[in-house]
Design a protein around this motif. Structure first.
Motif, PDB file in Angstrom:
ATOM      1  N   PHE A  37       0.883  -1.208  -0.003  1.00 56.48           N
ATOM      2  CA  PHE A  37       0.115  -0.039  -0.258  1.00 56.48           C
ATOM      3  C   PHE A  37       0.955   1.186   0.037  1.00 56.48           C
ATOM      4  O   PHE A  37       0.538   2.368  -0.728  1.00 56.48           O
ATOM      5  N   LEU A  38       1.896   1.234   0.755  1.00 54.29           N
ATOM      6  CA  LEU A  38       2.992   2.449   0.675  1.00 54.29           C
ATOM      7  C   LEU A  38       3.355   2.668  -0.675  1.00 54.29           C
ATOM      8  O   LEU A  38       3.569   3.838  -1.194  1.00 54.29           O
ATOM      9  N   ILE A  39       3.840   1.571  -1.478  1.00 56.00           N
ATOM     10  CA  ILE A  39       4.502   1.645  -2.675  1.00 56.00           C
ATOM     11  C   ILE A  39       3.444   2.297  -3.757  1.00 56.00           C
ATOM     12  O   ILE A  39       3.572   3.137  -4.548  1.00 56.00           O
ATOM     13  N   ILE A  40       2.081   1.628  -3.656  1.00 54.92           N
ATOM     14  CA  ILE A  40       0.894   2.198  -4.398  1.00 54.92           C
ATOM     15  C   ILE A  40       0.814   3.662  -4.094  1.00 54.92           C
ATOM     16  O   ILE A  40       0.510   4.677  -5.147  1.00 54.92           O
ATOM     17  N   SER A  41       0.838   4.093  -2.916  1.00 63.03           N
ATOM     18  CA  SER A  41       0.601   5.407  -2.594  1.00 63.03           C
ATOM     19  C   SER A  41       1.692   6.334  -3.144  1.00 63.03           C
ATOM     20  O   SER A  41       1.280   7.332  -3.600  1.00 63.03           O
ATOM     21  N   LEU A  42       2.878   5.952  -2.954  1.00 62.06           N
ATOM     22  CA  LEU A  42       3.987   6.925  -3.529  1.00 62.06           C
ATOM     23  C   LEU A  42       3.729   7.052  -5.121  1.00 62.06           C
ATOM     24  O   LEU A  42       3.881   7.935  -5.689  1.00 62.06           O
ATOM     25  N   ILE A  43       3.434   5.850  -5.911  1.00 66.58           N
ATOM     26  CA  ILE A  43       3.342   5.989  -7.159  1.00 66.58           C
ATOM     27  C   ILE A  43       2.131   6.800  -7.496  1.00 66.58           C
ATOM     28  O   ILE A  43       2.418   7.596  -8.421  1.00 66.58           O
ATOM     29  N   ALA A  44       1.085   6.711  -6.914  1.00 67.67           N
ATOM     30  CA  ALA A  44      -0.151   7.606  -7.131  1.00 67.67           C
ATOM     31  C   ALA A  44       0.115   9.042  -6.760  1.00 67.67           C
ATOM     32  O   ALA A  44      -0.279   9.768  -7.619  1.00 67.67           O
ATOM     33  N   GLY A  45       0.787   9.191  -5.857  1.00 66.66           N
ATOM     34  CA  GLY A  45       1.409  10.570  -5.589  1.00 66.66           C
ATOM     35  C   GLY A  45       2.241  11.137  -6.933  1.00 66.66           C
ATOM     36  O   GLY A  45       2.206  12.477  -7.089  1.00 66.66           O
ATOM     37  N   VAL A  46       3.041  10.453  -7.109  1.00 64.90           N
ATOM     38  CA  VAL A  46       4.053  10.977  -8.389  1.00 64.90           C
ATOM     39  C   VAL A  46       3.142  11.088  -9.466  1.00 64.90           C
ATOM     40  O   VAL A  46       3.322  12.157 -10.226  1.00 64.90           O
ATOM     41  N   ILE A  47       2.329  10.400  -9.884  1.00 63.53           N
ATOM     42  CA  ILE A  47       1.396  10.359 -11.060  1.00 63.53           C
ATOM     43  C   ILE A  47       0.457  11.542 -10.777  1.00 63.53           C
ATOM     44  O   ILE A  47       0.464  12.170 -11.834  1.00 63.53           O
ATOM     45  N   LYS A  48       0.087  11.947  -9.626  1.00 67.67           N
ATOM     46  CA  LYS A  48      -0.941  12.980  -9.417  1.00 67.67           C
ATOM     47  C   LYS A  48      -0.285  14.465  -9.701  1.00 67.67           C
ATOM     48  O   LYS A  48      -0.761  15.395 -10.310  1.00 67.67           O
ATOM     49  N   ARG A  49       1.184  14.432  -9.341  1.00 68.27           N
ATOM     50  CA  ARG A  49       1.917  15.697  -9.564  1.00 68.27           C
ATOM     51  C   ARG A  49       2.106  15.949 -10.923  1.00 68.27           C
ATOM     52  O   ARG A  49       2.493  16.957 -11.345  1.00 68.27           O
ATOM     53  N   ALA A  50       2.499  14.577 -11.881  1.00 63.56           N
ATOM     54  CA  ALA A  50       3.012  15.038 -13.046  1.00 63.56           C
ATOM     55  C   ALA A  50       1.851  15.632 -13.899  1.00 63.56           C
ATOM     56  O   ALA A  50       0.706  15.804 -13.751  1.00 63.56           O
TER      57      ALA A  50
END
Length: 54
Positions: A41-54
């Motif tokens: 879940f941590l990794i998924i959240s980090l990836i989602a955060g990076v995608i959301k900022r881009a």
């Protein structure tokens, strides 16, 4: 969820010290599953955060 993983880890350690092998093994297994689930879940959240900022 990380809290539950730590709780089961402590239960496993206490049960292991007291000699309850079955309980220690089961608690350690649950703690391990919850830890890896939390990590996923941590990794998924980090990836989602990076995608959301881009």
């Amino acid at each position: 969820m990380l809290y539950y993983a730590l709780v089961f880890l402590v239960i496993a350690l206490i049960a292991g010290v007291l000699g309850f092998g079955g309980i220690a093994g089961a608690s350690a297994g649950i703690a391990q599953i919850l830890f890896f689930l939390f990590l996923a879940f941590l990794i998924i959240s980090l990836i989602a955060g990076v995608i959301k900022r881009a």
